[in-house]
Write a protein that holds these residues in place. Sequence first.
Motif, PDB file in Angstrom:
ATOM      1  N   ALA A 132      24.837  28.081   2.964  1.00 36.18           N
ATOM      2  CA  ALA A 132      24.240  26.759   3.257  1.00 36.18           C
ATOM      3  C   ALA A 132      22.790  26.938   3.713  1.00 36.18           C
ATOM      4  O   ALA A 132      21.899  26.176   3.300  1.00 36.18           O
ATOM      5  N   GLN A 133      22.554  27.949   4.545  1.00 30.26           N
ATOM      6  CA  GLN A 133      21.182  28.180   5.019  1.00 30.26           C
ATOM      7  C   GLN A 133      20.251  28.525   3.857  1.00 30.26           C
ATOM      8  O   GLN A 133      19.130  28.026   3.780  1.00 30.26           O
ATOM      9  N   ILE A 134      20.732  29.360   2.966  1.00 27.37           N
ATOM     10  CA  ILE A 134      19.918  29.742   1.795  1.00 27.37           C
ATOM     11  C   ILE A 134      19.657  28.525   0.912  1.00 27.37           C
ATOM     12  O   ILE A 134      18.524  28.289   0.472  1.00 27.37           O
ATOM     13  N   ALA A 135      20.688  27.738   0.672  1.00 23.28           N
ATOM     14  CA  ALA A 135      20.539  26.556  -0.199  1.00 23.28           C
ATOM     15  C   ALA A 135      19.491  25.604   0.380  1.00 23.28           C
ATOM     16  O   ALA A 135      18.558  25.185  -0.327  1.00 23.28           O
ATOM     17  N   ILE A 136      19.614  25.281   1.643  1.00 28.37           N
ATOM     18  CA  ILE A 136      18.722  24.287   2.258  1.00 28.37           C
ATOM     19  C   ILE A 136      17.297  24.828   2.368  1.00 28.37           C
ATOM     20  O   ILE A 136      16.324  24.135   2.044  1.00 28.37           O
ATOM     21  N   THR A 137      17.147  26.083   2.782  1.00 24.78           N
ATOM     22  CA  THR A 137      15.807  26.671   2.900  1.00 24.78           C
ATOM     23  C   THR A 137      15.118  26.724   1.548  1.00 24.78           C
ATOM     24  O   THR A 137      13.938  26.375   1.414  1.00 24.78           O
ATOM     25  N   THR A 138      15.841  27.141   0.529  1.00 24.27           N
ATOM     26  CA  THR A 138      15.235  27.281  -0.803  1.00 24.27           C
ATOM     27  C   THR A 138      14.779  25.927  -1.335  1.00 24.27           C
ATOM     28  O   THR A 138      13.678  25.796  -1.868  1.00 24.27           O
ATOM     29  N   ARG A 151      20.589  16.117  -3.857  1.00 21.04           N
ATOM     30  CA  ARG A 151      21.831  15.741  -3.197  1.00 21.04           C
ATOM     31  C   ARG A 151      22.732  16.962  -3.094  1.00 21.04           C
ATOM     32  O   ARG A 151      23.050  17.598  -4.099  1.00 21.04           O
ATOM     33  N   PHE A 152      23.120  17.316  -1.870  1.00 20.41           N
ATOM     34  CA  PHE A 152      24.107  18.382  -1.693  1.00 20.41           C
ATOM     35  C   PHE A 152      25.487  17.728  -1.656  1.00 20.41           C
ATOM     36  O   PHE A 152      25.741  16.883  -0.788  1.00 20.41           O
ATOM     37  N   VAL A 153      26.331  18.112  -2.583  1.00 23.53           N
ATOM     38  CA  VAL A 153      27.667  17.519  -2.658  1.00 23.53           C
ATOM     39  C   VAL A 153      28.685  18.553  -2.193  1.00 23.53           C
ATOM     40  O   VAL A 153      28.936  19.553  -2.865  1.00 23.53           O
ATOM     41  N   CYS A 154      29.238  18.296  -1.001  1.00 19.79           N
ATOM     42  CA  CYS A 154      30.216  19.228  -0.428  1.00 19.79           C
ATOM     43  C   CYS A 154      31.615  18.698  -0.696  1.00 19.79           C
ATOM     44  O   CYS A 154      31.902  17.519  -0.470  1.00 19.79           O
ATOM     45  N   PHE A 155      32.461  19.566  -1.172  1.00 20.96           N
ATOM     46  CA  PHE A 155      33.819  19.200  -1.549  1.00 20.96           C
ATOM     47  C   PHE A 155      34.770  19.417  -0.377  1.00 20.96           C
ATOM     48  O   PHE A 155      35.714  18.683  -0.190  1.00 20.96           O
ATOM     49  N   ASP A 156      34.485  20.451   0.401  1.00 18.90           N
ATOM     50  CA  ASP A 156      35.386  20.764   1.518  1.00 18.90           C
ATOM     51  C   ASP A 156      34.717  20.429   2.851  1.00 18.90           C
ATOM     52  O   ASP A 156      33.499  20.423   2.971  1.00 18.90           O
ATOM     53  N   ASN A 159      32.140  23.071   4.516  1.00 14.96           N
ATOM     54  CA  ASN A 159      30.774  23.034   3.986  1.00 14.96           C
ATOM     55  C   ASN A 159      30.040  21.780   4.450  1.00 14.96           C
ATOM     56  O   ASN A 159      28.869  21.842   4.821  1.00 14.96           O
ATOM     57  N   TYR A 160      30.725  20.649   4.409  1.00 16.93           N
ATOM     58  CA  TYR A 160      30.071  19.397   4.811  1.00 16.93           C
ATOM     59  C   TYR A 160      29.574  19.491   6.257  1.00 16.93           C
ATOM     60  O   TYR A 160      28.433  19.139   6.562  1.00 16.93           O
ATOM     61  N   THR A 161      30.421  19.999   7.144  1.00 14.37           N
ATOM     62  CA  THR A 161      30.052  20.127   8.556  1.00 14.37           C
ATOM     63  C   THR A 161      28.868  21.084   8.722  1.00 14.37           C
ATOM     64  O   THR A 161      27.922  20.798   9.467  1.00 14.37           O
ATOM     65  N   ASN A 164      25.678  19.451   7.443  1.00 17.08           N
ATOM     66  CA  ASN A 164      25.284  18.394   8.364  1.00 17.08           C
ATOM     67  C   ASN A 164      24.587  18.983   9.588  1.00 17.08           C
ATOM     68  O   ASN A 164      23.539  18.494  10.016  1.00 17.08           O
ATOM     69  N   GLU A 165      25.142  20.061  10.110  1.00 16.60           N
ATOM     70  CA  GLU A 165      24.547  20.721  11.285  1.00 16.60           C
ATOM     71  C   GLU A 165      23.143  21.228  10.960  1.00 16.60           C
ATOM     72  O   GLU A 165      22.195  20.996  11.718  1.00 16.60           O
ATOM     73  N   ILE A 166      23.006  21.919   9.853  1.00 12.86           N
ATOM     74  CA  ILE A 166      21.703  22.520   9.514  1.00 12.86           C
ATOM     75  C   ILE A 166      20.671  21.429   9.200  1.00 12.86           C
ATOM     76  O   ILE A 166      19.530  21.501   9.640  1.00 12.86           O
TER      77      ILE A 166
END
Length: 169
Positions: A132-138, A151-156, A159-161, A164-166
């Motif tokens: 998640a950190q890599i995805a958001i930073t990139t 749009r980040f689409v989290c299925f579980d 991942n969503y939590t 959301n935190e980051i």
Amino acid sequence: MKIILVKGDITKQQVDAVVNAANSTLQGGGGVDGAIHRAGGKAIIEECLEIRNRQGGCPTGEAVITTAGNMPAVFVIHTVGPVYEGGHHGEPEKLANCYLNSLKLAAENKIKTIAFPNISTGVYGYPKKEAAQIAITTVKNNLFKGIEEIRFVCFDDENYTLYNEILTQ
Ligand code: AR6
């Protein structure tokens, strides 16, 4: 450019392009790959096979584009995440390249809205927080002209939590 977080099924997203966590054969599989091929229909696999014949599949970290077939989206960008093997085999760079090369391909195709799944965090075993950190930073570090919404689409839930935190830090 705005970043949006949703919990749900990527095949249902009303965006220009959905990203698929594919494998290098581009022949479909389980997880989000299976869901995208089921929802989009056979037009997707036909274009994947043409790409395979032309370039012999898709290496890890790279991306290719096809129609989205019967899905609400117009395109699928297929990218191949790394299999997690402890983190010292270039996995962070390869995962970052998935997001970067998908965005590049989106910009080249005048895509304004794009939805990403949590690449490599299923069968490929990438630790979810690091991924998640890599995805958001990139995504934040690579703003391409013309892309209006990511749009980040989290299925579980996990991942969503994490996302959301980051994203709200
Ligand atoms: N919408 C959004 N996300 C989803 C969906 C969906 N419909 N279904 C699953 N996910 P995975 P990987 C999430 O295993 O780890 C395939 O067989 C899931 O919760 O689909 O990159 C390919 O062919 C997880 O967080 O992809 C490859 O062989 C995320 O998608 C291999 O799996 C990624 O899980 C790729 O493995």
